[in-house]
Design a protein around this motif. Structure first.
Motif, mmCIF file in Angstrom:
data_model
loop_
_atom_site.group_PDB
_atom_site.id
_atom_site.type_symbol
_atom_site.label_atom_id
_atom_site.label_comp_id
_atom_site.label_asym_id
_atom_site.label_seq_id
_atom_site.Cartn_x
_atom_site.Cartn_y
_atom_site.Cartn_z
ATOM 1 N N THR A 173 52.461 29.175 93.968
ATOM 2 C CA THR A 173 52.389 28.070 94.938
ATOM 3 C C THR A 173 52.891 26.779 94.317
ATOM 4 O O THR A 173 53.696 26.055 94.916
ATOM 5 C CB THR A 173 50.938 27.902 95.438
ATOM 6 O OG1 THR A 173 50.528 29.122 96.060
ATOM 7 C CG2 THR A 173 50.822 26.749 96.410
ATOM 8 N N LYS A 201 48.906 21.429 98.046
ATOM 9 C CA LYS A 201 48.260 22.639 97.506
ATOM 10 C C LYS A 201 46.913 22.920 98.165
ATOM 11 O O LYS A 201 46.305 23.954 97.902
ATOM 12 C CB LYS A 201 48.049 22.489 95.991
ATOM 13 C CG LYS A 201 49.314 22.311 95.199
ATOM 14 C CD LYS A 201 49.051 22.226 93.711
ATOM 15 C CE LYS A 201 48.277 20.989 93.344
ATOM 16 N NZ LYS A 201 48.031 20.841 91.907
ATOM 17 N N THR A 202 46.454 22.040 99.027
ATOM 18 C CA THR A 202 45.094 22.100 99.558
ATOM 19 C C THR A 202 44.747 23.429 100.216
ATOM 20 O O THR A 202 43.681 23.989 99.955
ATOM 21 C CB THR A 202 44.851 20.938 100.536
ATOM 22 O OG1 THR A 202 45.044 19.714 99.833
ATOM 23 C CG2 THR A 202 43.454 20.982 101.128
ATOM 24 N N ASP A 203 45.602 23.948 101.073
ATOM 25 C CA ASP A 203 45.270 25.185 101.793
ATOM 26 C C ASP A 203 45.097 26.367 100.841
ATOM 27 O O ASP A 203 44.179 27.174 100.997
ATOM 28 C CB ASP A 203 46.329 25.508 102.844
ATOM 29 C CG ASP A 203 46.296 24.547 104.026
ATOM 30 O OD1 ASP A 203 45.261 23.861 104.217
ATOM 31 O OD2 ASP A 203 47.316 24.465 104.748
ATOM 32 N N ARG A 220 41.848 25.898 98.909
ATOM 33 C CA ARG A 220 40.712 26.197 99.782
ATOM 34 C C ARG A 220 40.511 27.711 99.911
ATOM 35 O O ARG A 220 39.385 28.206 99.818
ATOM 36 C CB ARG A 220 40.924 25.549 101.149
ATOM 37 C CG ARG A 220 39.715 25.630 102.060
ATOM 38 C CD ARG A 220 39.922 24.901 103.376
ATOM 39 N NE ARG A 220 40.115 23.473 103.157
ATOM 40 C CZ ARG A 220 41.165 22.771 103.603
ATOM 41 N NH1 ARG A 220 42.115 23.349 104.307
ATOM 42 N NH2 ARG A 220 41.252 21.477 103.373
ATOM 43 N N ALA A 221 41.589 28.454 100.088
ATOM 44 C CA ALA A 221 41.488 29.916 100.223
ATOM 45 C C ALA A 221 40.985 30.549 98.921
ATOM 46 O O ALA A 221 40.147 31.460 98.948
ATOM 47 C CB ALA A 221 42.850 30.496 100.615
#
Length: 188
Positions: free
Chosen positions: A152, A171-173, A176-177
């Motif tokens: 990523t 990079k947040t999503d 979070r996953a």
């Protein structure tokens, strides 16, 4: 309470980004054993500057995960008793050579003038500290998510970023996953 026994005061309600947005060259480096040593040097520097304070200091971020490519910026989190008592931690850290970069509700960020070490300060009970450690510990133990996170970061670095904070937000999503899977794995 702070060292000088003043009553607790309200935290800042705004985000102050000292120096404004920054365009920086973002390049991933292979994992480097020296990052752990840099962390230990700065941990000692922080502990000396905050001598007598009850703090927790941890190495976080990609440089804290062996085998993970990272920007060569060592991230450290420091948990303090009272984020509003800046005279207890901020002044000593500035005197120790760090520079204030961010002041926002519940969080302060100081860094080295070379911008190669970022020190995040939160109150001891802040959920952000637990989140950093959850993410770090999971990436240390889960090769699949560690590889996903590196892919990523590499894909995002193919884009042009006017501000390093925009790259971090992108990079947040994925983060979070990964943290959702980390919580599930911890619950097993």
């Amino acid at each position: 309470m702070s060292r000088n026994s003043e009553p607790r005061r309200p935290d800042t309600t705004t985000i102050e980004l000292i120096g404004g947005s920054e365009k920086r060259e973002l390049v991933l480096h292979r994992s480097d054993e020296r990052w752990a040593g840099i962390y230990l040097e700065h941990r000692a520097r922080i502990e000396q500057a905050l001598d007598g304070s009850d703090i927790d200091v941890e190495h976080i971020g990609s440089t804290s995960v062996p085998g993970l490519a990272a920007k060569p910026i060592v991230d450290i989190v420091v948990a303090v008793d009272d984020i509003t008592a800046e005279e207890d931690y901020l002044t000593p850290l500035l005197d120790a050579g760090y520079e204030l970069r961010v002041r926002e509700p519940g969080h302060r960020l100081v860094r080295t003038p070379a911008r190669d070490v970022h020190v995040h300060l939160y109150e001891r009970n802040a959920s952000a500290v637990e989140e950093y450690l959850l993410f770090r510990d999971h990436l240390r133990s889960d090769a699949v998510d560690r590889a996903l996170y590196e892919r990523t970061k590499r894909a995002l670095l193919e884009q042009e970023w006017d501000d390093i904070n925009d790259y971090a937000d992108a990079k947040t999503d994925v983060i979070r996953a990964i943290k959702t899977r980390a919580r599930a794995a911890r619950g097993r």
